[in-house]
Design a protein around this motif. Structure first.
Motif, short mmCIF file in Angstrom:
data_model
loop_
_atom_site.label_atom_id
_atom_site.label_comp_id
_atom_site.label_asym_id
_atom_site.label_seq_id
_atom_site.Cartn_x
_atom_site.Cartn_y
_atom_site.Cartn_z
N LEU A 41 -29.26 -72.27 -59.29
CA LEU A 41 -30.42 -71.85 -60.05
C LEU A 41 -30.08 -70.69 -60.98
O LEU A 41 -30.37 -70.72 -62.18
CB LEU A 41 -31.56 -71.45 -59.11
CG LEU A 41 -32.78 -70.79 -59.76
CD1 LEU A 41 -33.47 -71.74 -60.71
CD2 LEU A 41 -33.73 -70.30 -58.69
N ARG A 42 -29.47 -69.66 -60.44
CA ARG A 42 -29.16 -68.48 -61.25
C ARG A 42 -28.09 -68.78 -62.29
O ARG A 42 -28.13 -68.26 -63.40
CB ARG A 42 -28.76 -67.33 -60.33
CG ARG A 42 -29.97 -66.82 -59.52
CD ARG A 42 -29.61 -65.79 -58.50
NE ARG A 42 -29.09 -64.58 -59.11
CZ ARG A 42 -28.64 -63.54 -58.42
NH1 ARG A 42 -28.66 -63.57 -57.09
NH2 ARG A 42 -28.18 -62.47 -59.03
N TRP A 43 -27.14 -69.64 -61.96
CA TRP A 43 -26.11 -70.05 -62.92
C TRP A 43 -26.75 -70.84 -64.06
O TRP A 43 -26.47 -70.60 -65.23
CB TRP A 43 -25.05 -70.86 -62.19
CG TRP A 43 -23.94 -71.39 -63.06
CD1 TRP A 43 -23.32 -70.77 -64.11
CD2 TRP A 43 -23.30 -72.66 -62.93
NE1 TRP A 43 -22.33 -71.57 -64.62
CE2 TRP A 43 -22.29 -72.74 -63.91
CE3 TRP A 43 -23.46 -73.73 -62.05
CZ2 TRP A 43 -21.47 -73.85 -64.06
CZ3 TRP A 43 -22.63 -74.82 -62.19
CH2 TRP A 43 -21.66 -74.88 -63.19
N GLY A 44 -27.64 -71.76 -63.72
CA GLY A 44 -28.34 -72.53 -64.75
C GLY A 44 -29.21 -71.66 -65.64
O GLY A 44 -29.25 -71.82 -66.85
N ALA A 45 -29.91 -70.72 -65.02
CA ALA A 45 -30.76 -69.80 -65.79
C ALA A 45 -29.91 -68.91 -66.70
O ALA A 45 -30.28 -68.66 -67.85
CB ALA A 45 -31.61 -68.96 -64.85
N ARG A 67 -25.00 -78.44 -68.36
CA ARG A 67 -24.20 -78.83 -67.18
C ARG A 67 -24.72 -78.17 -65.90
O ARG A 67 -25.01 -78.88 -64.92
CB ARG A 67 -22.73 -78.52 -67.42
CG ARG A 67 -21.83 -79.07 -66.33
CD ARG A 67 -20.35 -78.89 -66.65
NE ARG A 67 -20.00 -79.59 -67.87
CZ ARG A 67 -19.53 -78.98 -68.99
NH1 ARG A 67 -19.36 -77.69 -69.01
NH2 ARG A 67 -19.22 -79.69 -70.05
N PRO A 68 -24.86 -76.85 -65.83
CA PRO A 68 -25.35 -76.26 -64.57
C PRO A 68 -26.81 -76.62 -64.28
O PRO A 68 -27.20 -76.73 -63.11
CB PRO A 68 -25.17 -74.76 -64.77
CG PRO A 68 -25.03 -74.56 -66.23
CD PRO A 68 -24.46 -75.83 -66.79
N ILE A 69 -27.60 -76.82 -65.32
CA ILE A 69 -29.01 -77.20 -65.11
C ILE A 69 -29.08 -78.59 -64.50
O ILE A 69 -29.86 -78.83 -63.56
CB ILE A 69 -29.79 -77.11 -66.43
CG1 ILE A 69 -29.86 -75.66 -66.91
CG2 ILE A 69 -31.18 -77.71 -66.27
CD1 ILE A 69 -30.36 -75.48 -68.33
N GLN A 70 -28.26 -79.50 -64.98
CA GLN A 70 -28.25 -80.85 -64.42
C GLN A 70 -27.76 -80.84 -62.97
O GLN A 70 -28.25 -81.62 -62.14
CB GLN A 70 -27.40 -81.77 -65.30
CG GLN A 70 -28.09 -82.04 -66.62
CD GLN A 70 -27.18 -82.63 -67.68
OE1 GLN A 70 -25.97 -82.48 -67.65
NE2 GLN A 70 -27.80 -83.30 -68.63
#
Length: 138
Positions: A41-45, A67-70
């Motif tokens: 979550l934090r990486w995607g954000a 990529r991290p969000i997916q």
């Protein structure tokens, strides 16, 4: 069928987020000790925030953010760990996956704030430092 809620704006989702460099430092330092979902979550954000000013046609920046969000969407779909009002398998996230990480970050930030108020989790102070649940600097 329409989705029950629109995703929050970046300003709303990340209103209480730490500065980009502090969040990046935390993610590097805490990766092994942080629950996988929280890290995703934090990486995607962070990826979303870092590319907010990128041009929509900048494929490299957009792919780097998606990529991290997916990965977060796949994790939440598989484990049923979503916190926001719209489930990760909703069709709107196929069209706009960045909205999903914003929804989930906003929900997570609210949970973190409530836990910090109760004094039970590490949190960032107004000075930018990370403190444990007892108020000691980490």
């Amino acid at each position: 069928m329409t989705s029950p809620a629109s995703p929050p704006s970046p300003e709303a989702a990340y209103a209480t987020a730490p500065q980009l460099h502090l969040e990046g430092d935390d993610l590097v330092r805490l990766r092994r000790s942080m629950p996988k979902r929280e890290w995703l979550l934090r990486w995607g954000a962070l990826a979303d925030r870092q590319t907010l000013t990128a041009h929509p046609d900048d494929g490299k920046a957009q792919t780097g953010a998606l990529r991290p969000i997916q990965k977060l969407i796949a994790f939440d779909t598989e484990h049923g760990t979503a916190s926001g009002p719209v489930h990760p398998d909703d069709a709107q996230w196929v069209v706009f996956p960045r909205g999903y990480v914003r929804q989930e970050y906003l929900a997570w930030a609210a949970e973190q704030e409530a836990a910090a108020q109760a004094g039970s989790v590490p949190h960032r102070g107004h000075d930018g430092e990370l403190y444990d649940g007892d108020g000691r600097a980490l």
